[in-house]
Design a protein around this motif. Structure first.
Motif, short mmCIF file in Angstrom:
data_model
loop_
_atom_site.label_atom_id
_atom_site.label_comp_id
_atom_site.label_asym_id
_atom_site.label_seq_id
_atom_site.Cartn_x
_atom_site.Cartn_y
_atom_site.Cartn_z
N LEU A 40 38.78 28.31 50.14
CA LEU A 40 39.69 29.24 49.46
C LEU A 40 39.09 30.64 49.39
O LEU A 40 39.77 31.63 49.65
N GLU A 41 37.81 30.72 49.03
CA GLU A 41 37.17 32.03 48.89
C GLU A 41 37.20 32.80 50.20
O GLU A 41 37.60 33.97 50.25
N GLU A 79 49.64 41.34 38.92
CA GLU A 79 49.17 40.17 39.66
C GLU A 79 48.04 40.54 40.61
O GLU A 79 48.19 41.39 41.48
N SER A 80 46.89 39.94 40.43
CA SER A 80 45.78 40.15 41.36
C SER A 80 45.90 39.13 42.49
O SER A 80 46.57 38.11 42.35
N GLN A 81 45.22 39.41 43.58
CA GLN A 81 45.40 38.60 44.79
C GLN A 81 44.28 37.60 45.04
O GLN A 81 44.47 36.62 45.73
N ILE A 82 43.10 37.83 44.45
CA ILE A 82 41.93 37.05 44.82
C ILE A 82 41.46 36.20 43.65
O ILE A 82 40.73 36.66 42.77
N THR A 83 41.87 34.96 43.66
CA THR A 83 41.55 34.06 42.55
C THR A 83 40.05 33.78 42.46
O THR A 83 39.53 33.50 41.38
N ALA A 84 39.35 33.86 43.58
CA ALA A 84 37.89 33.61 43.58
C ALA A 84 37.13 34.62 42.74
O ALA A 84 36.00 34.36 42.33
N PHE A 85 37.76 35.77 42.44
CA PHE A 85 37.10 36.81 41.66
C PHE A 85 37.42 36.72 40.16
O PHE A 85 36.87 37.51 39.38
#
Length: 303
Positions: free
Chosen positions: A167-168, A252-258
């Motif tokens: 995912l990252e 809404e942010s796009q990068i859940t890994a962050f």
């Protein structure tokens, strides 16, 4: 911006009706398919298979790309000499010049001379650029400009996830390149695995308020002295602060890994904007071969 599929259809109709322009400028970000489109059209004009054309070339196809950092006069002269010769094969003659914005001034003048004195009515040129604003006006004015849309990050992310990319990496890689083939190569490249690991360690050190100068000296040397990896590192840093801005602005942010970093990072909007400005300056310096090592060190010292 138009999609590559639509442009291919447009070219097919132009070929059928014998209404091709003698010169096209294909503009778009990396991964928008400029080169693929040029080869697709060339394969139709030269009546040959697309894959065979890319792999083996053709006697009536001439391809140019920068030698080092620029397109040089000698390269344009070689193009001229090739087109002044009588072709051994009848039909269209095609030339493709990649990164046309990197022409030296002398090379640009030489190309203009070539364009003003066409040696054949069946020659078609494709000029490719990621930065249309840097192409000189006299070349732009002689070209039919086609702006190509790059794939969306979310679409590339889904493609990467389907083939088992983490995912990252699936979230981050599309911000580094828009070509799916290049992205698939990245996932198995040790250099990119090191890049992602270093980037995560950098964010952890930043949020934990460690001495960033010492951290950079101990952990970022492999990144600092590799121009390509440093460029990607700065691009990731730019993406991080942009997405962080959206997150803190309740968008809404796009990068859940962050997310873990966003929640822990104590920084205000003004500081985020300052970071974005400084990172953009670093990227510009990297592109213009300024002493990036000194500039990057100063950036770290100011954190």
């Amino acid at each position: 911006m138009i999609k590559k599929v639509e442009v291919i259809e447009m070219f097919k109709k132009a070929i059928e009706k014998n209404r091709l322009s003698h010169l096209y400028l294909l503009s778009g970000l990396k991964g928008s398919g400029k080169k693929t489109l040029a080869y697709n059209v060339a394969s139709v004009l030269l009546n040959t298979d697309f894959l065979e054309l890319k792999e083996k070339g053709h006697i009536n196809l001439f391809y140019l790309e920068p030698s080092g950092y620029t397109l040089k006069t000698s390269q344009i002269e070689e193009l001229q000499q090739e087109f002044y010769k009588t072709s051994l094969v009848d039909g269209y003659r095609v030339y493709i010049i990649d990164e046309i914005e990197k022409l030296t001034l002398k090379a640009a003048n030489q190309l203009l001379k070539f364009l003003e004195e066409p040696v054949s009515k069946v020659s078609v040129g494709f000029l490719l650029t990621q930065n249309k604003e840097k192409v000189i006006d006299t070349i732009l004015s002689r070209s039919q400009v086609i702006n190509l849309a790059a794939p969306l990050e979310k679409d590339l992310k889904e493609k990467l996830l389907k083939v088992g990319v983490s995912l990252e990496m699936a979230e981050l890689f599309p911000y580094l390149d828009k070509n799916i083939d290049n992205l698939l190569k990245m996932k198995d490249n040790p250099g990119f695995q090191t890049l992602i690991a270093c980037f995560n360690d950098y964010l952890k050190a930043l949020i934990n308020e460690e001495n960033m100068w010492l951290f950079a000296q101990d952990n970022l040397l492999e990144i600092k002295y590799d121009k390509q990896l440093l460029g990607y590192f700065l691009q990731l840093l730019l993406v991080f602060y942009l997405d962080l801005y959206y997150y803190k602005d309740n968008k809404e942010s796009q990068i859940t890994a962050f997310y873990q970093y966003y929640q822990a990072y104590q920084i205000n909007f003004l500081e985020i904007k300052t970071q974005l400005k400084n990172i953009q300056e670093l990227i510009k310096m990297l592109n213009y071969n300024v002493n990036i090592d000194l500039a990057f060190n100063n950036y770290i010292l100011d954190l």
